[in-house]
Write a protein that holds these residues in place. Structure first.
Motif: not given
Length: 241
Positions: A229-238
């Motif tokens: 979940x953290x990885x995909x949220x990071x990809x969305x923000x990034x």
């Protein structure tokens, strides 16, 4: 690192065999406390590695100059994860189960640190904060809701397989919109998996539950859900940078 295997689908019927183990409230509560204690240690280690890679340039440069470390870490992640998921003796024998889980957490944290170092520190902190907020909200929802998500194991597994196939196609498309959609779907799937695994953990009135002997397996599942979940949220923000 775009996705991790989720190892809980084949164990979704454990409640049928071990459901009686949760008849005592004290046993269930002790099991839950043990799992979340292990999970908190895992997340603390992971956050430490991420902070080290994001804020220490020397560590980041060392990892960049030694790409073979990434290859070794990826191989160790899959070997340890398969061993803990498929071998009862590995995840139930003390202290072997804790050693394997600790090694898995270290190498996974190293990989997450390398991935996070490719994003701005501000994006990483925002992703961590949003992920923590979502996880707390979903955990509270899983404990309180009357809906039984433990019966959704088959649907979630099929969704994950389709998502993995979509991920392979996204590699060749190189489209920013496709990457954003992919990340959003990934965040949604692992949010549902977090609720599903949490309800398997707490047992009670739910149709399926995990045996109290499987505290390592339960902690592993929750940890995988949260870091994905953290990885995909990071990809969305990034993606906006």
């Amino acid at each position: 690192m775009d996705s991790e295997w989720n190892t809980d689908s084949e164990y979704a019927t454990l409640g049928a065999e071990f459901g009686g183990s949760f008849s005592e409230k004290s046993i269930r509560m002790a099991f839950i406390r043990k799992v979340y204690a292990i999970l908190m240690v895992q997340l603390a280690i992971t956050f430490g590695f991420i902070s080290l890679f994001v804020f220490n340039e020397n560590v980041r440069l060392f990892a960049e100059k030694n790409p073979e470390m990434m290859v070794v870490a990826i191989i160790m992640v899959f070997v340890l994860m398969i061993a803990m998921a498929c071998c009862d003796n590995v995840r139930r024998t003390f202290p072997l189960n804790f050693i394997c889980l600790f090694l898995f957490t270290i190498v996974e944290s190293f990989l997450l640190g390398v991935v996070s170092s490719t994003y701005k520190a501000e994006s990483v902190m925002w992703a961590a904060g949003i992920c923590a907020f979502i996880c707390l909200g979903l955990t509270a929802f899983a404990f309180q809701t009357k809906y039984d998500f433990t019966m959704m194991g088959g649907m979630l597994f099929v969704s994950l397989l389709i998502f993995v196939i979509f991920g392979f196609l996204a590699i060749f498309l190189h489209n920013r919109i496709v990457d954003l959609v992919y990340s959003c779907i990934g965040a949604l799937i692992f949010s549902l998996y977090l609720v599903y695994d949490t309800q398997l953990l707490i047992g009670g009135h739910h149709k399926y539950s995990i045996s109290p002997e499987e505290y390592i397996f339960a902690a592993l599942n929750l940890y995988l859900d949260i870091i994905n979940l953290f990885i995909y949220i990071l990809q969305i923000i990034g993606s906006r940078n």
